[in-house]
Scaffold this motif. Structure first.
Motif, mmCIF file in Angstrom:
data_model
loop_
_atom_site.group_PDB
_atom_site.id
_atom_site.type_symbol
_atom_site.label_atom_id
_atom_site.label_comp_id
_atom_site.label_asym_id
_atom_site.label_seq_id
_atom_site.Cartn_x
_atom_site.Cartn_y
_atom_site.Cartn_z
ATOM 1 N N GLU A 69 1.103 -1.371 -0.130
ATOM 2 C CA GLU A 69 -0.085 -0.088 0.039
ATOM 3 C C GLU A 69 0.765 1.042 -0.125
ATOM 4 O O GLU A 69 0.373 2.436 -1.074
ATOM 5 C CB GLU A 69 -1.433 -0.233 0.903
ATOM 6 N N ASP A 70 2.161 1.360 0.966
ATOM 7 C CA ASP A 70 2.530 2.168 0.595
ATOM 8 C C ASP A 70 3.691 2.588 -0.303
ATOM 9 O O ASP A 70 3.858 3.345 -0.940
ATOM 10 C CB ASP A 70 3.754 2.542 2.517
ATOM 11 N N ARG A 71 4.073 1.657 -0.958
ATOM 12 C CA ARG A 71 4.391 1.489 -2.385
ATOM 13 C C ARG A 71 3.807 2.393 -3.003
ATOM 14 O O ARG A 71 4.070 2.808 -3.913
ATOM 15 C CB ARG A 71 5.587 0.597 -2.638
ATOM 16 N N GLY B 10 0.429 3.078 -3.556
ATOM 17 C CA GLY B 10 -0.954 4.421 -3.286
ATOM 18 C C GLY B 10 -1.762 3.873 -3.710
ATOM 19 O O GLY B 10 -2.453 4.791 -4.058
ATOM 20 N N LEU B 11 -1.778 2.645 -3.105
ATOM 21 C CA LEU B 11 -3.278 1.668 -3.542
ATOM 22 C C LEU B 11 -3.413 0.539 -2.357
ATOM 23 O O LEU B 11 -2.763 0.628 -1.517
ATOM 24 C CB LEU B 11 -2.779 0.586 -5.142
#
Length: 333
Positions: free
Chosen positions: A308-310, A312-313
């Motif tokens: 998620e952090d990498r 952005g989803l």
């Protein structure tokens, strides 16, 4: 119609992924599964009772379903002995293999002799059109993967289930033999003549209400040199409004291709989105689906947060945790 319940035939599957047809049926239609039949050397296990043909028949099973999707889809001589015996025991046979039951003379003759039915679900039964690329009403979402057998069907089934539970209009659109055996309808896409593949996906996902979502079962991978064609047909014929990226984090190479590493999620996002925007310039990537079956609970949670952090989803394991964040992303579109 294929009669239920089923005895799932796992044959001599060399690993669990080879029995993905049986796994899908067991996970999504457990009420249809009486037990499993495994031959010597089988390395797959659906955690169902191991049964002989006689035991399964006594338990009420009506159809022996070939739950193995081996490379090339062939019926071996060893399998044939079991299939012939099953017909003698009063079972119908169902298969999604490229090697059709009805093309095997001994099986065809035995079925006629015993009054049983051979079900080949990997046969197109419609004269599909050539794709025209015209925009259709309604919305469509497609799962695309970094590899084959990575969770695209599970993602679509879970998403359809969760969208319905959230009060959204949704239809799961099966494009492979397992999805067809689970739902009873669909397009056996990899058995469609190449010129008509994209057209068959247009046929499968016709005009619908503006707020209705077709959840299209993904196939293959754009990065898999054996099966990339079926993926592109889904992208262009499906004209998806949304893409979900699917990945399994512990694989060391592409399924069946030890010389090919899996692409990154970023590479998949960029390639799939560019191709999807050919028929639908407004297509978006809305989430990531990760098959975390090989990870412990804490490892899975940490990996999903890292993705998620990498990216952005929202990142989910749809079978383990559900698809709620992706459902909300689709609702917002």
């Amino acid at each position: 119609m294929i009669e239920t319940p089923y005895l799932l035939f796992l044959g001599d599957a060399p690993d669990p992924l080879a029995a993905k047809v049986a796994q899908g049926i067991k996970d999504w239609r457990p009420e249809n599964c009486v037990g499993q039949f495994r031959m010597e050397g089988c390395r797959a296990d659906m955690k169902l009772p191991d049964m002989t043909l006689e035991e399964a028949k006594a338990a009420g099973a009506k159809t022996l379903v070939i739950g193995v999707a081996n490379r090339g889809g062939k019926i071996s001589a060893a399998w044939k002995e079991v299939l012939m015996a099953a017909l003698d025991q009063g079972f119908d046979l169902a298969s999604g293999l490229h090697n059709l039951l009805r093309n095997e003379k001994d099986l065809r003759d035995k079925a006629a002799e015993t009054g049983r039915t051979l079900h080949d679900v990997r046969i197109p039964e419609v004269e599909y059109p050539i794709a025209n690329g015209e925009k259709r009403r309604g919305k469509r979402v497609l799962a695309v993967g970094t590899d084959c057998s990575i969770g695209k069907m599970y993602t679509a089934l879970a998403l359809d289930r969760d969208m319905k539970a959230a009060g959204m209009k949704s239809s799961f659109r099966a494009t492979g033999q397992t999805g067809i055996l689970i739902t009873g309808e669909g397009v056996p896409l990899d058995a469609v003549v190449a010129d008509f593949m994209a057209g068959s996906v247009e046929w499968l996902t016709p005009d619908n209400d503006d707020d209705h979502w077709d959840v299209i079962e993904g196939q293959g991978s754009l990065f898999h040199v054996s099966y990339s064609g079926v993926t592109l047909a889904l992208i262009h014929g499906g004209q998806p409004d949304a893409l979900i990226l699917c990945h399994e984090p512990t694989r060391t190479h592409m399924r069946g291709l030890p010389g090919y590493a899996l692409p990154s999620l970023e590479a998949l996002r960029d390639m799939a989105l560019e191709l999807a925007r050919v028929p639908n310039p407004n297509c978006q990537v809305v989430g990531v689906s990760v098959n975390t079956a090989a990870l412990g609970d804490s490892e899975a949670e940490a990996y999903l947060r890292q993705v998620e952090d990498r990216m952005g989803l929202p990142a989910v394991d749809p079978y383990r945790h559900g698809t709620a964040p992706i459902v909300e992303a689709l609702r917002a579109m």
